[in-house]
Structure formats: C-alpha cells, structure tokens
Design a protein around this motif. Structure first.
Motif, PDB file in Angstrom:
ATOM      1  N   GLN A 183       1.000  -1.222  -0.097  1.00 49.87           N
ATOM      2  CA  GLN A 183      -0.215   0.029   0.117  1.00 49.87           C
ATOM      3  C   GLN A 183       0.737   1.247  -0.062  1.00 49.87           C
ATOM      4  O   GLN A 183       0.404   2.195  -0.316  1.00 49.87           O
ATOM      5  CB  GLN A 183      -0.904  -0.054   1.231  1.00 49.87           C
ATOM      6  N   THR A 184       2.154   1.332   0.378  1.00 50.21           N
ATOM      7  CA  THR A 184       3.030   2.371   0.430  1.00 50.21           C
ATOM      8  C   THR A 184       3.826   2.244  -0.704  1.00 50.21           C
ATOM      9  O   THR A 184       4.538   1.305  -0.970  1.00 50.21           O
ATOM     10  CB  THR A 184       3.828   2.324   1.829  1.00 50.21           C
ATOM     11  N   ASN A 185       4.158   3.275  -1.574  1.00 44.73           N
ATOM     12  CA  ASN A 185       4.923   3.395  -2.658  1.00 44.73           C
ATOM     13  C   ASN A 185       5.633   4.696  -2.534  1.00 44.73           C
ATOM     14  O   ASN A 185       5.291   5.746  -2.691  1.00 44.73           O
ATOM     15  CB  ASN A 185       4.151   3.289  -4.108  1.00 44.73           C
ATOM     16  N   VAL A 186       7.065   4.498  -2.386  1.00 45.65           N
ATOM     17  CA  VAL A 186       7.853   5.705  -2.312  1.00 45.65           C
ATOM     18  C   VAL A 186       8.866   5.467  -3.696  1.00 45.65           C
ATOM     19  O   VAL A 186       9.697   4.527  -3.591  1.00 45.65           O
ATOM     20  CB  VAL A 186       8.567   5.706  -1.146  1.00 45.65           C
ATOM     21  N   THR A 187       9.111   6.720  -4.262  1.00 45.51           N
ATOM     22  CA  THR A 187       9.974   6.637  -5.351  1.00 45.51           C
ATOM     23  C   THR A 187      10.848   7.824  -5.423  1.00 45.51           C
ATOM     24  O   THR A 187      10.586   8.984  -5.128  1.00 45.51           O
ATOM     25  CB  THR A 187       9.345   6.975  -6.660  1.00 45.51           C
ATOM     26  N   MET A 188      12.124   7.318  -5.616  1.00 44.26           N
ATOM     27  CA  MET A 188      13.346   8.694  -5.940  1.00 44.26           C
ATOM     28  C   MET A 188      13.538   8.884  -7.212  1.00 44.26           C
ATOM     29  O   MET A 188      13.573   7.817  -7.847  1.00 44.26           O
ATOM     30  CB  MET A 188      14.380   7.870  -4.868  1.00 44.26           C
ATOM     31  N   ASN A 206     -11.105   2.827   0.511  1.00 43.81           N
ATOM     32  CA  ASN A 206     -12.286   3.437  -0.058  1.00 43.81           C
ATOM     33  C   ASN A 206     -11.818   4.530  -1.337  1.00 43.81           C
ATOM     34  O   ASN A 206     -12.686   5.795  -1.447  1.00 43.81           O
ATOM     35  CB  ASN A 206     -13.085   4.259   0.931  1.00 43.81           C
ATOM     36  N   GLY A 207     -10.646   4.458  -1.971  1.00 39.62           N
ATOM     37  CA  GLY A 207     -10.218   5.111  -3.039  1.00 39.62           C
ATOM     38  C   GLY A 207      -9.459   6.164  -2.499  1.00 39.62           C
ATOM     39  O   GLY A 207      -9.005   7.188  -3.121  1.00 39.62           O
ATOM     40  N   LEU A 208      -9.191   6.435  -1.252  1.00 43.29           N
ATOM     41  CA  LEU A 208      -8.550   7.699  -0.526  1.00 43.29           C
ATOM     42  C   LEU A 208      -7.049   7.360  -0.307  1.00 43.29           C
ATOM     43  O   LEU A 208      -6.763   6.118  -0.067  1.00 43.29           O
ATOM     44  CB  LEU A 208      -8.975   8.212   0.810  1.00 43.29           C
ATOM     45  N   LYS A 209      -6.185   8.185  -0.856  1.00 43.73           N
ATOM     46  CA  LYS A 209      -4.655   7.869  -0.482  1.00 43.73           C
ATOM     47  C   LYS A 209      -3.953   9.183   0.065  1.00 43.73           C
ATOM     48  O   LYS A 209      -4.394  10.572  -0.293  1.00 43.73           O
ATOM     49  CB  LYS A 209      -4.024   7.286  -1.769  1.00 43.73           C
ATOM     50  N   ALA A 210      -3.133   9.035   0.771  1.00 40.61           N
ATOM     51  CA  ALA A 210      -1.937  10.153   1.386  1.00 40.61           C
ATOM     52  C   ALA A 210      -1.032  10.054   0.230  1.00 40.61           C
ATOM     53  O   ALA A 210      -0.464   9.085  -0.299  1.00 40.61           O
ATOM     54  CB  ALA A 210      -1.391   9.836   2.752  1.00 40.61           C
ATOM     55  N   VAL A 211      -0.552  11.610  -0.111  1.00 44.02           N
ATOM     56  CA  VAL A 211       0.472  11.755  -0.972  1.00 44.02           C
ATOM     57  C   VAL A 211       1.346  12.793  -0.537  1.00 44.02           C
ATOM     58  O   VAL A 211       0.990  13.474   0.319  1.00 44.02           O
ATOM     59  CB  VAL A 211      -0.243  12.289  -2.398  1.00 44.02           C
ATOM     60  N   PHE A 212       2.742  12.400  -1.156  1.00 43.45           N
ATOM     61  CA  PHE A 212       3.652  13.606  -0.643  1.00 43.45           C
ATOM     62  C   PHE A 212       4.698  13.690  -1.610  1.00 43.45           C
ATOM     63  O   PHE A 212       4.996  12.788  -2.445  1.00 43.45           O
ATOM     64  CB  PHE A 212       4.388  13.088   0.589  1.00 43.45           C
ATOM     65  N   THR A 213       5.590  14.979  -1.527  1.00 45.38           N
ATOM     66  CA  THR A 213       6.489  15.056  -2.630  1.00 45.38           C
ATOM     67  C   THR A 213       7.519  15.874  -1.937  1.00 45.38           C
ATOM     68  O   THR A 213       7.137  17.104  -1.278  1.00 45.38           O
ATOM     69  CB  THR A 213       6.002  15.653  -3.936  1.00 45.38           C
ATOM     70  N   PHE A 243      11.744  12.909  -4.027  1.00 40.65           N
ATOM     71  CA  PHE A 243      11.156  11.745  -3.315  1.00 40.65           C
ATOM     72  C   PHE A 243       9.428  12.002  -3.425  1.00 40.65           C
ATOM     73  O   PHE A 243       8.986  13.109  -2.915  1.00 40.65           O
ATOM     74  CB  PHE A 243      11.534  11.488  -1.800  1.00 40.65           C
ATOM     75  N   ARG A 244       8.940  10.962  -3.812  1.00 43.61           N
ATOM     76  CA  ARG A 244       7.389  11.238  -3.759  1.00 43.61           C
ATOM     77  C   ARG A 244       6.973   9.894  -3.578  1.00 43.61           C
ATOM     78  O   ARG A 244       7.380   8.803  -3.852  1.00 43.61           O
ATOM     79  CB  ARG A 244       7.054  11.499  -5.362  1.00 43.61           C
ATOM     80  N   GLY A 245       5.662   9.703  -2.865  1.00 42.06           N
ATOM     81  CA  GLY A 245       5.114   8.498  -2.625  1.00 42.06           C
ATOM     82  C   GLY A 245       3.652   8.725  -2.388  1.00 42.06           C
ATOM     83  O   GLY A 245       3.027   9.832  -2.268  1.00 42.06           O
TER      84      GLY A 245
END
Length: 382
Positions: free
Chosen positions: A21-26, A73-80, A65-67
C-alpha cells in the motif's frame, strides 16, 4: 502446529499487503551544459561576455522523493519532497545551512481530486511549461523574459509559492482545474523599519510600518483543457497587498495588489507542434511594474531528434521604462534513450534603450544591448 503455520502465512500475506500500500519513489535530473554569451554593454563602453558551465539549462537539476499510501475507499495520502541541485558549483540541497526546495508538500487524493499543503506550484508554472517549445528551459525567451520581468506566471522559481493550500480537480472530460492560496503569515503588526525622527509613535506612523496578516498573501485559479493534439491553458494570479519587509516597505510605494493573467495553447499536428501565449501583469503599486509578454513557438520532430523554435517579446509600461525586449531561439535535442538527451542552441536577444536588461542564462543583460548566446549540454533523468 498446523494452526500456527496457517496463522504465520496469514500474517505474512497481511504484512505484504500493508507494504504494497505504500509506494515511495526517488527520482531526479542531472543537467549541465556549456554557455558562451557576448553582447555590447548598452550605454556603457565595451562588451558583456560570459563563458562557463551552467547547471539545469534544459531542465532544472533536482533530487526528489514522492510517494503515496492507500488509506481505503479510494483515498490515499500523497507527498513530494523535491530539492534543487546546481551540479556545476556544488550547491543545492543543504547549501549554506538551508534547503533549496523546488516543492515540498503533503496531502490527500481521491475521487474528489487532491488537496495539499506546503511549498507548491501555482497554476502559472505548468501552464507556461505546457505551451513552451523547450518546456520552460532557462534559455527559452518566454521563460527568462517573464522571470526577469518580475512575473509569477513563469516556468521558474517565482511560480513556486510557500505556505500554500491547493486543490486540484479530477480530469473532467479533458478539463482539470487548480486553485491555490498562499498565506502571507505575518503577525498583526510587525514593525519592519525604524520610525523616523522625531521618534513619536502615532497610529498613522505605526500602521505605515506594519505588515498585516493579509499582506503578501497570494491566490490563483487555473484551468487546463487537453484532448487529442489540442492543449489550452488559462490562469489568473494575484499577489495581495504587496509590501516587502525592510526599508522599502513605506506605504507610499507599496501595499497594493499585483494581478496577472495568461492564456496559451498548442496543437500537435504530429509533423509539427505549434504553440502561442499572451500574458499581462498589472502592478497597482507606485513601482508600477506593468508589462506584457507574447510568444510563438514550434517543435519539429525527426525520429529521436527535434528542432525547437521560439520568438517572444516583453513590452514594459512603467513610465520611464516603456520599451521592448525581443528574443529568438533555435535549439536541437537528440534523445539517446528515454532518460538521456543531448541539446544545443542559439539565442538572440535585443533590449530597447528604455527597457529592462533581459537576457538568457549566462548573458549579462543591459538596456540597449543586443546579445548572442550559444549553449550545449546533456540531461539525464533517473
């Protein structure tokens, strides 16, 4: 024993699902090139010359870095978290004790769109990059002209706003909207420069030297429509009650709004992509930094290579400064792969005597100057 093995297997599956469920990309870009620029010194004798290596000519060098994390229920936390790098002179992330953030935000996304908080792009950033034949490169005329003319509708740092709350809509049949509000974050009455003699504090003198909670706030609305080969962008941005902190904060010069608007579009005919834009800035302060910029561009692809053409003009309307600056660019790019691109270009720039001294990266701009700039470099994305 069998029950323990089953429980262990279930726990392993659940753990794997949680990690999934957690996806972090550099990610990042390393871009640098050589620049040679030469022009007359305008009103001064001699010439303005530059020769050297510059970082981020085609695209700003960066590390990011973004993830996202699925919340159900289709909701997600995002960051950059994305930071600037100047690979030519060893500056950037953490330089001089601080971060050089291009953008850094956290938010929530779902079927309603996205809401985010932090340092973020105003709508003017992506709009100008969308309709720029070099994607907002530092040497493209519309890019450097709007940045140096003091606009926030530009594919440059002035379009990144601190303390910002944004809403980005879902894609509704090709249309996407964005709204942003950037808080000035001043105290209700912060004295910004000493009172003149005699040091008598009155309500009038105190108010003239205070920054209110609404001073230097900003808001913007932007819309993009893209379908097939057609792209259209429209933006309206306002800097409210502009008042710089320091000796120039006198209310006789500052304290009013600066409004900007932009419309641009492009169409991809496959054999050539054409684009155009027009924008205007209305500065209501006594500084009166009014200006307008229009641009035309084209991209002609040839397999892995492309030719990029641009022309732009900035027209100043500030009383004594009411001339024009013109710029033209021809550049070529060659993609060795999806990640590595070589580029080279030539930029011509001419400033009227009664204009600002605008010029591409590396150029020493001056009023009345005609400048010629040559550049070549390589960009690698990862």
């Amino acid at each position: 024993m069998q029950k323990k093995l089953i429980a262990l297997a279930v726990a392993s599956v659940a753990s794997g699902a949680a990690f999934a469920q957690t996806n972090v990309t550099m990610y990042g870009i390393a871009d640098a090139g050589y620049v040679y620029s030469s022009g007359d010194a305008g009103f001064l004798p001699g010439t303005n010359k530059f020769s050297g290596i510059q970082s981020g000519l085609l695209s700003g060098s960066r590390l990011g870095f973004r993830g996202e994390e699925a919340l159900g229920n289709g909701l997600k936390a995002v960051f950059t978290l994305e930071y600037s790098l100047n690979i030519d002179n060893n500056s950037g992330v953490g330089n001089t004790g601080g971060l050089n953030a291009r953008q850094q935000f956290v938010g929530l996304a779902g079927g309603f769109g996205q809401i985010a908080l932090g340092r973020q792009y105003s709508p003017g950033y992506q709009a100008t990059a969308n309709n720029d034949p070099a994607g907002g490169a530092l040497f493209e005329p519309q890019s450097y002209m709007t940045a140096q003319a003091g606009n926030t509708i530009t594919p440059n740092s002035a379009a990144r706003w601190d303390n910002a709350l944004t809403y980005t809509s879902p894609n509704w049949g090709g249309f996407t909207g964005k709204a942003i509000y950037s808080f000035g974050e001043n105290s209700s009455c912060t004295t910004v420069n000493p009172l003149p003699p005699p040091a008598t504090v009155t309500a009038a003198t105190l108010n003239d030297r205070c920054v209110s909670t609404t001073d230097n706030s900003r808001w913007a609305l932007g819309g993009n429509f893209a379908t097939g080969g057609l792209n259209i962008d429209a933006v309206y941005q306002v800097r409210q009650k502009v008042k710089p902190v320091g000796v120039l904060s006198n209310s006789a010069l500052w304290g009013d709004d600066i409004a900007e608007w932009y419309i641009g579009g492009s169409y991809d005919f496959k054999v050539v992509k054409v684009m155009a834009s027009y924008q205007d800035q209305n500065d209501k302060n006594n500084i009166n930094n009014d200006n307008s910029t229009w641009s035309l561009g084209a991209v002609i692809p040839f397999g892995n290579a492309a030719i990029h053409l641009a022309w732009a003009q900035t027209d100043f309307d500030q009383g004594l400064v009411d001339g024009k600056s013109n710029g033209a660019m021809i550049a070529g790019t060659y993609a060795f792969s999806k990640r590595t691109t070589a580029y080279a270009g030539y930029v011509w720039n001419k400033n009227d005597n009664d204009s600002f001294g605008l010029g591409p990266v590396g150029a020493v701009g001056a009023p009345g100057e005609t400048n010629n700039t040559f550049l070549a470099g390589i960009r690698h994305s990862f």
